[in-house]
Enzyme design. Structure first.
Site, short mmCIF file in Angstrom:
data_model
loop_
_atom_site.label_atom_id
_atom_site.label_comp_id
_atom_site.label_asym_id
_atom_site.label_seq_id
_atom_site.Cartn_x
_atom_site.Cartn_y
_atom_site.Cartn_z
N GLY A 73 0.43 -0.98 0.03
CA GLY A 73 0.15 -0.07 0.06
C GLY A 73 0.82 1.21 0.13
O GLY A 73 2.14 1.16 0.31
N ASP A 82 1.52 1.63 9.48
CA ASP A 82 0.91 1.35 10.79
C ASP A 82 1.87 1.29 11.85
O ASP A 82 1.57 1.10 13.23
CB ASP A 82 0.29 0.11 10.68
N GLU A 106 -8.66 0.63 12.25
CA GLU A 106 -9.55 -0.15 11.25
C GLU A 106 -9.62 -1.43 11.75
O GLU A 106 -10.38 -2.19 11.61
CB GLU A 106 -8.92 -0.26 9.92
N TYR A 166 -7.35 6.96 3.22
CA TYR A 166 -6.74 6.87 1.86
C TYR A 166 -5.88 8.30 1.40
O TYR A 166 -5.27 8.48 0.54
CB TYR A 166 -7.66 6.41 0.75
N ILE A 173 -4.83 10.15 4.02
CA ILE A 173 -3.50 10.08 4.59
C ILE A 173 -2.47 9.31 4.25
O ILE A 173 -1.46 9.74 3.99
CB ILE A 173 -3.60 9.43 6.08
#
Length: 441
Positions: free
Chosen positions: A87, A209, A308, A361, A363
């Site tokens: 990602g 993360d 999330e 998305y 961020i």
């Protein structure tokens, strides 16, 4: 964990004088070269040191990153590949730019290939282009978010990827990505070893993360919670502007709640932080909905930040889907909480106004902030120093405010999570005022 677990693989003896030994200017400072035996302690407390000393064991430590006086690869004969996977994350372009600049300006390596669209770019059937990277080409890429090279998810055939590395005559491969990317890099390294090739594989940890183990922080994380800080501030204004106003903000954090926790500490306006590391009940005397209603009755507004991956135990666990990277697809806890809050308060005729915000998305595609940009540059520079010195199957890391090298298998053995009995989480509890537990007896 033992001392031996953190020893990094080397390709062989370093017998080439580093170009860094040749001063560019007569008055320029001499590099402080790092010796092979310089290491950074894993535990820095005196208690831990004395305990290991008394036990007669070598303290667990990381190899210190930095420039070596002698290197393994001859720059004039070295060809480098760079690939970005997984990602998006703030700072990827900064890392690409720093790698190219370090290779060209400091080591004189001009043959640098950009592998397009992640590991797919090493598989012939996709027919993705390989581009020659130059310093002028990447001079401004750090001003934009995303990745200049493109990205993809999913496992690829390791044999075919190494075939491509051989065809392209690549000597060093830099893999920018999270734990899935790093596992792929390790698999590439193992195939390289089977073929007795002299190709270095270096990982640069990309995870928004901040959940890669044995690394104090990963690039992009600070930008993420800094942007989240501004979003939460505006969410607080929304909540405060309505009677019994609720602002519910969902942030990224699949298995670890570092972004949510850090953003809450930065803004100091959050009343509840829900993270994957701690389960909670919705109903009952100590359930989240009961405590939220009490907060609204007393203060008439509330800000809730949820990662999330929080509350996944509240969903039916059957038929769990996985994404291309092999991660379980989490159910949308943000929408779920919004619906449950509304259902409960309507059923109790409790007036309220709820606003739901999901900026994930936005961020992750943002450009890096100043401190993250600096951190990206230093991670990349140290990765170049180490790879050219023949280190392989390693991640460029950061521990106790020092840049380090970590064997990839150790970095991906488990995901880093918030210690719910540690200082960070207790600071969050103090900042929010939320209960220690929202589980019923």
């Amino acid at each position: 964990m033992r001392y031996e677990d953190l020893l990094v693989t080397t390709l062989g003896r370093c017998s080439v004088d580093s170009p860094l030994k040749v001063s560019q200017r007569e008055d320029s400072p001499v590099y402080k070269f790092v010796n092979d035996d310089e290491r950074i302690l894993y535990e820095v407390s005196l208690e831990s040191f004395n305990r290991e000393k008394e036990a007669g064991v070598i303290p667990v430590s990381f190899e210190k990153a930095g420039p070596k006086e002698s290197i393994f690869f001859e720059p004039a004969k070295t060809k480098v590949g760079i690939v970005t996977c997984g990602g998006l994350c703030p700072g990827v372009n900064n890392v690409i730019r720093a790698l190219v600049n370090q290779l060209f300006y400091r080591y004189g390596i001009s043959r640098v290939l950009g592998i397009k669209y992640g590991y797919e770019g090493l598989i012939p059937k996709y027919n993705h282009p390989v581009i020659e990277l130059t310093a002028p080409m990447v001079s401004d890429v750090h001003l934009s978010g995303g990745t200049f090279l493109g990205t993809s998810r999913g496992n690829q055939d390791v044999g075919q990827m190494v075939d491509t590395l051989e065809i392209l005559n690549i000597n060093v491969l830099f893999c920018i990505g999270g734990d899935g990317t790093l596992r792929g890099a390790h698999a590439i390294h193992e195939e390289i070893q089977k073929r007795n090739l002299r190709i270095a594989v270096a990982g640069i940890p990309k995870t928004i993360d901040n959940d890669i183990d044995l690394i104090q922080k990963s690039f992009g994380f600070e930008t993420a919670f800094s942007i989240a800080n501004d979003i939460i501030r505006n969410a607080h204004n929304e909540a405060h502007g309505a009677h019994n106003g609720i602002a519910l903000v969902k942030l990224m954090g699949r298995d670890s709640g570092f972004i949510a926790a850090s953003a809450a500490l930065a803004i100091q306006e959050v009343n509840f932080v829900l993270i994957p590391e701690i389960t909670f009940d919705l109903y009952g005397p100590r359930g989240f909905l009961k405590i939220l209603k009490k907060r609204l009755e007393e203060r008439h507004h509330a800000v809730v930040v949820v990662a999330e991956g929080a509350g996944q135990d509240l969903f039916d666990g059957e038929n769990a889907e996985k994404d291309a990277s092999g991660n379980i697809k989490h159910k949308d806890i943000g929408i779920y909480l919004k619906e449950k809050i509304r259902e409960e308060f309507i059923a109790r005729c409790f007036p309220h106004s709820i606003k739901y915000i999901d900026p994930s998305y936005i961020i992750r595609s943002a450009p890096a902030n100043a401190n993250d940009s600096k951190f990206c540059n230093l991670l990349a520079q140290n990765a170049v120093h180490s790879a050219l010195a023949g280190r392989t199957d390693f991640v460029s890391g950061y521990w106790n405010n020092e840049f380090t090298l970590i064997p990839i298998p150790m970095a991906v053995a488990k995901r880093k999570k918030i210690d719910v009995e540690g200082e960070l989480w207790w600071n969050v509890l103090e900042a929010t005022g939320q209960p220690i537990s929202m589980k019923n007896p």
